[in-house]
Design a protein around this motif. Structure first.
Motif, PDB file in Angstrom:
ATOM      1  N   ARG A  53      30.229  12.423  -5.491  1.00  0.00           N
ATOM      2  CA  ARG A  53      31.282  12.731  -4.530  1.00  0.00           C
ATOM      3  C   ARG A  53      31.648  14.197  -4.696  1.00  0.00           C
ATOM      4  NH1 ARG A  53      33.548   8.052  -2.407  1.00  0.00           N
ATOM      5  NH2 ARG A  53      33.008   6.127  -3.513  1.00  0.00           N
ATOM      6  N   TYR A  80      24.310  12.374  10.738  1.00  0.00           N
ATOM      7  CA  TYR A  80      25.296  11.712   9.887  1.00  0.00           C
ATOM      8  C   TYR A  80      24.958  11.883   8.401  1.00  0.00           C
ATOM      9  CZ  TYR A  80      27.361   9.391  13.959  1.00  0.00           C
ATOM     10  OH  TYR A  80      27.984   9.127  15.142  1.00  0.00           O
ATOM     11  N   SER A 119      28.985   5.545  13.347  1.00  0.00           N
ATOM     12  CA  SER A 119      28.792   5.361  11.918  1.00  0.00           C
ATOM     13  C   SER A 119      29.935   4.553  11.325  1.00  0.00           C
ATOM     14  CB  SER A 119      28.698   6.712  11.204  1.00  0.00           C
ATOM     15  OG  SER A 119      28.568   6.518   9.807  1.00  0.00           O
ATOM     16  N   ALA A 120      29.576   3.512  10.577  1.00  0.00           N
ATOM     17  CA  ALA A 120      30.540   2.757   9.777  1.00  0.00           C
ATOM     18  C   ALA A 120      30.268   3.002   8.298  1.00  0.00           C
ATOM     19  CB  ALA A 120      30.432   1.263  10.098  1.00  0.00           C
ATOM     20  N   HIS A 121      29.535   4.075   8.018  1.00  0.00           N
ATOM     21  CA  HIS A 121      29.148   4.392   6.644  1.00  0.00           C
ATOM     22  C   HIS A 121      30.250   5.209   5.978  1.00  0.00           C
ATOM     23  CE1 HIS A 121      26.200   5.078   3.401  1.00  0.00           C
ATOM     24  NE2 HIS A 121      26.816   6.254   3.273  1.00  0.00           N
ATOM     25  N   GLY A 122      30.857   4.641   4.953  1.00  0.00           N
ATOM     26  CA  GLY A 122      31.883   5.352   4.211  1.00  0.00           C
ATOM     27  C   GLY A 122      33.164   5.583   4.969  1.00  0.00           C
ATOM     28  N   ARG A 123      33.445   4.759   5.972  1.00  0.00           N
ATOM     29  CA  ARG A 123      34.671   4.930   6.750  1.00  0.00           C
ATOM     30  C   ARG A 123      35.165   3.566   7.213  1.00  0.00           C
ATOM     31  NH1 ARG A 123      32.304   8.859  11.122  1.00  0.00           N
ATOM     32  NH2 ARG A 123      31.086   9.473   9.299  1.00  0.00           N
ATOM     33  N   PRO A 124      36.449   3.421   7.521  1.00  0.00           N
ATOM     34  CA  PRO A 124      36.961   2.119   7.973  1.00  0.00           C
ATOM     35  C   PRO A 124      36.422   1.758   9.356  1.00  0.00           C
ATOM     36  CG  PRO A 124      38.663   3.801   8.141  1.00  0.00           C
ATOM     37  CD  PRO A 124      37.510   4.436   7.415  1.00  0.00           C
ATOM     38  N   ASN A 146      30.647  -2.127   4.810  1.00  0.00           N
ATOM     39  CA  ASN A 146      30.537  -2.442   6.242  1.00  0.00           C
ATOM     40  C   ASN A 146      29.105  -2.856   6.549  1.00  0.00           C
ATOM     41  OD1 ASN A 146      33.260  -1.782   6.716  1.00  0.00           O
ATOM     42  ND2 ASN A 146      32.753   0.385   6.911  1.00  0.00           N
TER      43      ASN A 146
END
Length: 401
Positions: A53, A80, A119-124, A146
């Motif tokens: 990170r 992305y 994108s649902a990667h690393g986000r709500p 997700n």
């Protein structure tokens, strides 16, 4: 610092990399990547850095790097991926591999120039449903949280049964698996961690044109008139000047009519709504599900809880509960540059107070008095019935365009 190379790698690792790319990696002195990408090169002799990170910290370290450096990423690093971030801050050359999206559409035998990408990667997942609704083809980037089954259950909450789903797992790798599901089937299945979901429409989606009829909304009974009427709603939303990526507050959302239409305009942005009445909160949730809109909805009396919302581009105030001054203190402080505040007032006292308070805070005010009448049948004739007049107060800060 010399120019670095950012190389996309597929699920099969070095097997599909061109010989030139392999040589660049072998001859580099520093190899940077995620754990999975670095594990594809177990014989590498130089130093390695694992990306976890904090890309800002990584950039700062690489900015002072003088050794030959290669950064590894998945597929196309500019789709992305970390490529957009790194390319804007470091001298770096990008060499993409075939992306998971390309693999997936190829396996389906479908064109993808007309697809939407989310994108649902690393986000709500909040807001995902309105980004998908009505699209013919949608590619969704997933992650372990997700996953396809979670996404399916989420979409089914909003009645999105007109889509079938293609799931490609570890595409291009030795464990590749491709399957076609209904959303109900996908909700019950299990998946490998690396996957992508393609939604394909099999039937038309419901269409809700701008200016949804009042009767389409669930409303409180017997006080069925507690809604921002269609004509006033359309004028107020126009005054907000929303963009597709706007962040919007709806204060006193009641049945959610303004928030719902705002979310359909700002489908790539975010809508935050607050309502003090618990019964109206539940009606609003029903309307959100019906109209396929996912927003952040909280129960409270503004300005309480507004600190939970992101800074807005536009604020709609349908009611102040007698707290005009403290509410505008918060709204005017948090509003982004060139943002707008729109207030609906039913009385001249509220109009006067709002105009005065906004003026004292450096805002220019435009006021529209909307007096609307609707036709009503009377035997075989037609008459007109007036709705309550509403003052639409649109405000922007002086000196801003």
């Amino acid at each position: 610092m010399g120019t670095m190379k950012l190389i996309g790698v597929g699920a099969d690792g070095k097997a599909s990399l061109p010989e030139l790319y392999r040589r660049w990696i072998d001859e580099s002195e520093l190899l940077v990547g995620g754990e999975r990408q670095l594990a594809m090169f177990p014989d590498y002799k130089g130093e390695t850095i694992v990306i976890r990170r904090g890309l800002a910290e990584l950039v700062e370290r690489l900015r002072h790097e003088t050794r030959r450096t290669v950064v590894l990423a998945s597929g196309d690093p500019l789709f992305y991926g970390i490529g957009s971030y790194l390319a804007g801050k470091l001298p770096i050359e990008v060499y993409p591999a075939v992306s998971s999206v390309q693999w997936a559409f190829a396996k389906m035998g479908e064109s993808w120039q007309d697809a939407a990408f989310v994108s649902a990667h690393g986000r709500p997942l909040t807001g995902l449903v309105q980004r998908i609704d009505g699209r013919r083809k949608v590619a969704i980037l997933t992650d372990e949280t997700n996953s396809p089954d979670v996404i399916a259950r989420y979409l089914l909450e909003y009645g999105m049964t007109e889509y079938e789903a293609f799931v490609g797992e570890e595409l291009g790798g030795p464990n590749e698996r491709c399957r076609l599901f209904s959303l109900e089937e996908m909700a019950e299945a299990e998946f490998l961690p690396l996957n992508i979901v393609i939604l394909r429409q099999t039937a038309p989606s419901p269409v809700w044109p701008f200016g949804i009829e009042d009767d389409e909304f669930f409303q409180r009974k017997p006080d069925k008139g507690l809604i921002t009427k269609k004509e006033i709603r359309v004028l107020s939303l126009s005054a907000l000047r929303l963009r597709p990526d706007s962040v919007v507050w709806d204060i006193g959302t009641c049945t959610g009519s303004v928030a719902i239409e705002a979310a359909k305009i700002a489908r790539d942005g975010a809508v935050f709504a607050i309502e003090k009445n618990e019964q109206d909160i539940e009606l609003c949730r029903q309307n959100l599900r019906k109209f396929r809109v996912d927003i952040t909805l909280v129960h409270g009396r503004a300005p309480d809880r507004l600190d939970e919302f992101a800074d807005p581009d536009a604020i709609f105030i349908g009611g102040t509960s007698g707290a005009m001054a403290p509410l505008l203190d918060v709204c005017c402080r948090r509003l982004k540059r060139n943002g707008r505040i729109v207030i609906n007032a039913a009385t001249i006292e509220t109009l006067a107070e709002a105009s005065r308070e906004l003026g004292e805070r450096g805002f220019h005010v435009d006021i529209t008095l909307a007096q609307v009448s609707r036709s009503k049948p009377i035997l075989n004739l037609t008459r007109f019935e007036a709705l309550n007049p509403v003052y639409i107060i649109a405000a922007k800060r002086e000196g801003e365009e």
